[in-house]
Motif scaffolding. Sequence first.
Motif, PDB file in Angstrom:
ATOM      1  N   LEU A  28       0.811  -1.166  -0.097  1.00 38.47           N
ATOM      2  CA  LEU A  28       0.028  -0.008  -0.105  1.00 38.47           C
ATOM      3  C   LEU A  28       0.766   1.142  -0.160  1.00 38.47           C
ATOM      4  CD1 LEU A  28      -2.784   1.516   0.088  1.00 38.47           C
ATOM      5  CD2 LEU A  28      -2.527   1.134   2.704  1.00 38.47           C
ATOM      6  N   SER A  29       1.996   1.076   0.828  1.00 36.80           N
ATOM      7  CA  SER A  29       2.864   2.430   0.781  1.00 36.80           C
ATOM      8  C   SER A  29       3.409   2.769  -0.815  1.00 36.80           C
ATOM      9  CB  SER A  29       3.910   2.212   1.797  1.00 36.80           C
ATOM     10  OG  SER A  29       3.472   1.983   2.801  1.00 36.80           O
ATOM     11  N   LEU A  40       0.490   4.430  -2.629  1.00 41.48           N
ATOM     12  CA  LEU A  40       0.576   5.802  -2.217  1.00 41.48           C
ATOM     13  C   LEU A  40       1.561   6.819  -2.315  1.00 41.48           C
ATOM     14  CD1 LEU A  40      -1.212   5.092   1.157  1.00 41.48           C
ATOM     15  CD2 LEU A  40      -2.597   5.879  -1.093  1.00 41.48           C
ATOM     16  N   ASP A  72      -3.729  11.194   7.157  1.00 43.08           N
ATOM     17  CA  ASP A  72      -4.839  10.339   5.980  1.00 43.08           C
ATOM     18  C   ASP A  72      -4.078   9.195   5.814  1.00 43.08           C
ATOM     19  OD1 ASP A  72      -6.633  12.114   5.991  1.00 43.08           O
ATOM     20  OD2 ASP A  72      -5.779  13.197   4.392  1.00 43.08           O
ATOM     21  N   ILE A  73      -2.874   9.103   5.263  1.00 43.49           N
ATOM     22  CA  ILE A  73      -1.915   8.050   5.075  1.00 43.49           C
ATOM     23  C   ILE A  73      -2.090   7.014   5.912  1.00 43.49           C
ATOM     24  CG2 ILE A  73       0.073   7.090   4.268  1.00 43.49           C
ATOM     25  CD1 ILE A  73       0.742   9.584   2.680  1.00 43.49           C
ATOM     26  N   LEU A 108      -5.140   4.831   6.194  1.00 40.36           N
ATOM     27  CA  LEU A 108      -5.443   3.912   5.412  1.00 40.36           C
ATOM     28  C   LEU A 108      -4.548   2.593   5.743  1.00 40.36           C
ATOM     29  CD1 LEU A 108      -4.944   6.231   2.018  1.00 40.36           C
ATOM     30  CD2 LEU A 108      -7.122   4.948   2.905  1.00 40.36           C
ATOM     31  N   LEU A 109      -3.395   2.947   6.214  1.00 43.10           N
ATOM     32  CA  LEU A 109      -2.411   1.895   6.847  1.00 43.10           C
ATOM     33  C   LEU A 109      -3.118   1.229   7.816  1.00 43.10           C
ATOM     34  CD1 LEU A 109       1.022   3.584   6.731  1.00 43.10           C
ATOM     35  CD2 LEU A 109       0.451   1.662   5.245  1.00 43.10           C
ATOM     36  N   VAL A 117      -6.414   0.720   7.942  1.00 45.59           N
ATOM     37  CA  VAL A 117      -7.183  -0.396   7.257  1.00 45.59           C
ATOM     38  C   VAL A 117      -6.496  -1.386   7.072  1.00 45.59           C
ATOM     39  CG1 VAL A 117      -8.731  -0.630   5.203  1.00 45.59           C
ATOM     40  CG2 VAL A 117      -8.930   1.277   6.457  1.00 45.59           C
TER      41      VAL A 117
END
Length: 254
Positions: free
Chosen positions: A26-27, A30, A41-42, A45-46, A48
């Motif tokens: 995911l990183s 992004l 925000d990041i 998401l992490l 999640v």
Amino acid sequence: MRRYLVHLVPSGPFSLLLAAGAPLALSAVLLPFRDSPANTDIALLLVVVVVAAAAFGHRLAGAVAAVSAAVWFDFFFTRPYQQFAIDKSSDITTAVLLLAVGLAVSQLAARARRFRVVAITDAGYLARIHDTAVLARSANSALTVVDHVRDELVDLLQLRGCRFEYGSLLGHPPSLQHDGTVRTEGRTWDADVLGLPERGVELRMFGNGKYVGRFMLEPTPGTVPSRQARLVAVTLADHAGAALDSLTRPVKAA
């Protein structure tokens, strides 16, 4: 043969690899946008990803995902970039909170998943008992009930085999007791750790308080049936015993 107890989630090294790699993946997605969204925000998401790892893996997988998320958040999204160092105090706070929240949420998700498995398992056990009770009331032959219970025991306890013996006791094999424990040679066998003794276990059947026969259980090496499963096995055997007792019980004249 129906299986009421199912494995809902993966386990082992593979799930740990997925848990460690998912935040990194995911990183990477992004990374081209790291100057656009706020770091908070990041971090969300992490989180999640951490929740997903805990929900579909296991508790350790959730913890691994939480640590991985915090590490890659530090490495990719805090200055100086591509270093395990953080300049801004707000980013330090975000990274610490990401780790703490990730660990906490992974524990909650793992616990919720465990409760779900327990609920499914309990429902399956109740269904076995209910189906056997209905059959015991409706079957024309007690042996039909015995055959049904024998098949259920094989499935429930993951046995290699199971045979029914009617009448007198022979020998002194290990015995599955009504409280779910196993007795062998005058002492309690640690069935919760060792499973059932591989040389065989008897499960006695009683009807109206009278011994009527037994099932001889042939355990599969390496399997460890839970205490719940063993208690259900005893209950099923009681239904078979009651059905057999009805064969020998004299019929009263009207």
